[in-house]
Design an enzyme around this catalytic site. Structure first.
Site, PDB file in Angstrom:
ATOM      1  N   GLU A 116       0.818  -1.209   0.000  1.00  0.00           N
ATOM      2  CA  GLU A 116       0.000   0.000   0.000  1.00  0.00           C
ATOM      3  C   GLU A 116       0.853   1.260   0.000  1.00  0.00           C
ATOM      4  OE1 GLU A 116      -2.822   0.150   3.224  1.00  0.00           O
ATOM      5  OE2 GLU A 116      -3.702  -1.781   2.695  1.00  0.00           O
ATOM      6  N   GLU A 184      -8.606   2.382  -4.330  1.00  0.00           N
ATOM      7  CA  GLU A 184      -9.669   2.144  -3.341  1.00  0.00           C
ATOM      8  C   GLU A 184     -10.386   3.440  -2.979  1.00  0.00           C
ATOM      9  OE1 GLU A 184      -8.665  -0.516  -0.169  1.00  0.00           O
ATOM     10  OE2 GLU A 184     -10.465  -0.041   0.983  1.00  0.00           O
TER      11      GLU A 184
HETATM   12  O1  KIV Z   1      -7.252  -6.519   2.218  1.00  0.00           O
HETATM   13  C1  KIV Z   1      -7.964  -6.571   1.207  1.00  0.00           C
HETATM   14  O2  KIV Z   1      -8.848  -7.418   1.096  1.00  0.00           O
HETATM   15  C2  KIV Z   1      -7.705  -5.591   0.150  1.00  0.00           C
HETATM   16  C3  KIV Z   1      -8.613  -5.523  -1.033  1.00  0.00           C
HETATM   17  C4  KIV Z   1     -10.037  -5.401  -0.769  1.00  0.00           C
HETATM   18  C5  KIV Z   1      -8.119  -4.595  -2.076  1.00  0.00           C
HETATM   19  O3  KIV Z   1      -6.748  -4.886   0.225  1.00  0.00           O
END
Ligand code: KIV
Length: 266
Positions: A116, A184
């Site tokens: 991220e 997101e």
């Molecule tokens: O942790 C997760 O499930 C995610 C996705 C929904 C992108 O990062």
């Protein structure tokens, strides 16, 4: 022989103007079924902190837990690309620790990792991971591991200026070698603009229909996780209801002496 989805498959899908699907999975049998269903990318999301382990945020899981879930999922998958979400603080301290932690997931048969955020350090890390044979899915917009610095679950990239900034960061991550990008909680218009200006595929997590792919958390899709469902998730089933029904009927059968029957004993 099943043809495995690779990072190149996803780039080719974007070039041809088609879409691909991404779903999370945390265990062997779910991974096996969603792979059989044709899902293209299976993500061992750190969302498992909430859905599988009952924590409040993704901050509570670490590398050891992600390794257990990664190997379970990877054993169930034949076709889909398997991507492990690197947990909070597992890739921030320094590049060599990050390569070590990400490499552990590849050794357990993940095909790529997701990390991220954006910073100069993250760009360097994406480059070093890619050079080490570890493909990276980037993740911008709302990034749950930054929940406390972002000040809550907030939509990102709302203005043209903010969308331009996400695009600038995405281009750097793309140049460093990222093979795809999760966006997101970004408004649809901004996500469209970002998608049209990148050569790598974008994956919408609440970022609208113009991205090259869509991702959802499997527990939301199956109607299993009942604590909270985001606005952008679509529920395709009622697994909570199914589990409740099966468990109640079993309970009734045990207590009334209907289970086991003649055919269920040795
Ligand atoms: O942790 C997760 O499930 C995610 C996705 C929904 C992108 O990062």
């Amino acid at each position: 022989m099943v043809k495995k989805v690779t990072v190149n498959t996803l780039k080719n899908i974007k070039s041809s103007g088609e879409k691909f699907s991404v779903l999370t999975a945390y265990d062997f049998s779910t991974a096996k079924y969603i792979d059989e269903a044709g899902i293209d990318v299976i993500l061992i999301g750190d969302s498992l902190a909430m859905t599988a382990l009952g924590y409040e945020t993704t901050h509570s899981v670490g590398v050891d837990e992600m390794k257990i879930f990664t190997s379970a999922v990877a054993r169930g998958v034949e076709r889909a690309l398997v991507v492990t979400d690197m947990p909070f603080l597992s890739y921030h301290a320094d590049v060599s620790i990050a390569i070590q932690n990400c490499g552990e997931m590849i050794k357990l048969d993940a095909n790529a990792v997701k990390i991220e955020g954006y910073s100069e350090y993250i760009v360097t890390l994406v480059k070093r991971l890619t050079e080490s044979g570890i493909p990276v899915m980037a993740h911008l917009g709302f990034t749950p591991q930054f929940l406390n610095t972002l000040g809550g679950y907030k939509i990102q990239g709302k203005t043209q200026e903010a969308a331009d900034e996400i695009l600038r960061q995405a281009k750097e991550l793309q140049a460093a070698g990222a093979f795809s990008l999760v966006l997101e909680m970004v408004p649809e218009k901004s996500a469209k603009y970002i998608t049209e200006n990148l050569s790598i595929p974008t994956i919408s997590c609440g970022a609208g229909k113009y991205c090259d792919a869509q991702v959802l958390v499997c527990d939301d899709v199956f109607g299993k996780y009942s604590e909270f469902t985001p606005k952008f998730a679509r529920k395709y089933g009622d697994m909570r209801g199914l589990i409740l029904d099966c468990a109640k009927r079993f309970d009734t059968d045990v207590k009334s002496g209907k289970f086991p029957s003649e055919s269920e004993v040795f």
